[in-house]
Design an enzyme around this catalytic site. Sequence first.
Site, PDB file in Angstrom:
ATOM      1  N   HIS A  67      -1.046   3.804  -0.235  1.00 20.70           N
ATOM      2  CA  HIS A  67      -2.110   2.972   0.338  1.00 20.70           C
ATOM      3  C   HIS A  67      -2.372   3.366   1.778  1.00 20.70           C
ATOM      4  O   HIS A  67      -3.507   3.414   2.235  1.00 20.70           O
ATOM      5  CB  HIS A  67      -1.722   1.498   0.263  1.00 20.70           C
ATOM      6  CG  HIS A  67      -1.527   1.041  -1.133  1.00 20.70           C
ATOM      7  ND1 HIS A  67      -1.168  -0.238  -1.444  1.00 20.70           N
ATOM      8  CD2 HIS A  67      -1.652   1.696  -2.294  1.00 20.70           C
ATOM      9  CE1 HIS A  67      -1.066  -0.342  -2.757  1.00 20.70           C
ATOM     10  NE2 HIS A  67      -1.347   0.821  -3.292  1.00 20.70           N
ATOM     11  N   ASP A  68      -1.292   3.647   2.469  1.00 21.32           N
ATOM     12  CA  ASP A  68      -1.411   4.075   3.857  1.00 21.32           C
ATOM     13  C   ASP A  68      -2.260   5.346   3.940  1.00 21.32           C
ATOM     14  O   ASP A  68      -3.253   5.404   4.661  1.00 21.32           O
ATOM     15  CB  ASP A  68      -0.004   4.319   4.422  1.00 21.32           C
ATOM     16  CG  ASP A  68      -0.029   4.792   5.870  1.00 21.32           C
ATOM     17  OD1 ASP A  68      -0.980   4.412   6.592  1.00 21.32           O
ATOM     18  OD2 ASP A  68       0.891   5.524   6.277  1.00 21.32           O
ATOM     19  N   SER A  77      -1.928   2.169   9.528  1.00 23.45           N
ATOM     20  CA  SER A  77      -2.870   1.086   9.847  1.00 23.45           C
ATOM     21  C   SER A  77      -2.719  -0.044   8.823  1.00 23.45           C
ATOM     22  O   SER A  77      -2.926  -1.212   9.124  1.00 23.45           O
ATOM     23  CB  SER A  77      -4.313   1.604   9.876  1.00 23.45           C
ATOM     24  OG  SER A  77      -4.657   2.197   8.653  1.00 23.45           O
TER      25      SER A  77
END
Length: 326
Positions: A67-68, A77
Amino acid sequence: MASFSSSSSWLLLLLCMLFFGSAFAHLSENFYATSCPKALSIIESGVKSAISKDRSLGPSLFKLHFHDCLVGGCDASLLLDGTLAEKNTMPDHNPQKYEVIDEIKAELEKECPGVVSCTDILSVVARDSVVQLGGPNWTVPLGRRDSTKANSPLANIGILSLLGGLNAQISGFERKGFSKQEFVALTGGHTIGMARCLFYKKRIHEKKSDIDPEFAKALQKDCPIFGGDDHYTPIDSTTPLVFDNAYFTNLINKKGLLQSDQDMYTGKGGVTDDLVLSYSKNNDKFFEDFAKAVVKVGFLDVLTGNNGVIRTNCRKVDGKTGRTEL
Ligand SMILES: *[C@@H]1O[C@H](CO)[C@@H](O)[C@H](O)[C@H]1NC(C)=O
């Protein structure tokens, strides 16, 4: 991110790579060898202890790295708190995973303050989680730095607009430099994935010829035509918390939970049929290809050198700035 991806398919997440460049950066497995020699063992023990207490944390910890990297590049983030935070843009069935990262980060800050980036932690956590669940081990290139702002929630909306068929997904990957084989290998991560009823409901009630009727029936109780949308079930029904190639065998047996997964094996000479078949027969080959593809994901839009910061708290922008900004 969590619900969307754990529910339907992080392939869709991968598609958002279309929106971002992927400049090649230099990362090194020895990046912390002198600045924080214990970094890798601290991360490993954090992961081990979390997964030994609750094995279901393994898949969630593993997915954070994806996901990062897949929303705006590997820059942590994803971990930022706040109203615009990526992690607040969708429901989450396992927020505990962030606490595990916090604990690991706190240990690292004690050992070597301001040295190990949050995004590098996620990349090692992903590898260690897969190992704990019985999957392959690989060497993790390191030296990424953290972002100072969350990605726009628009990044997530962008992904939804890319919902397409198998061929669209494959070409999306190809445009980013991933081969069809790498694409199929990465989907193998679903061997430890969870899916939300809302995203497989249609498939289990439709009575199409590409689903095993007994398999469909067993799932209908917790995912009825009306209601139960938020129920989660393992994507790999045979060995849910073991990292193996059973996910591919399930597809051959018409036991793919998500339609987008089942479409990868048609039994009628589909574009990825041969790859699914070969991974179902050869676990070592799957492990090898999966590990290589994950390493490649870890290079997407990384911040290195003077770019980005090393956050001391992964949830906040409080890090040391790059030399250019001092
Ligand atoms: C995984 O591989 C790395 C080296 O690439 C090694 O340092 C580590 O000990 C290995 N982990 C396990 C559990 O074997």
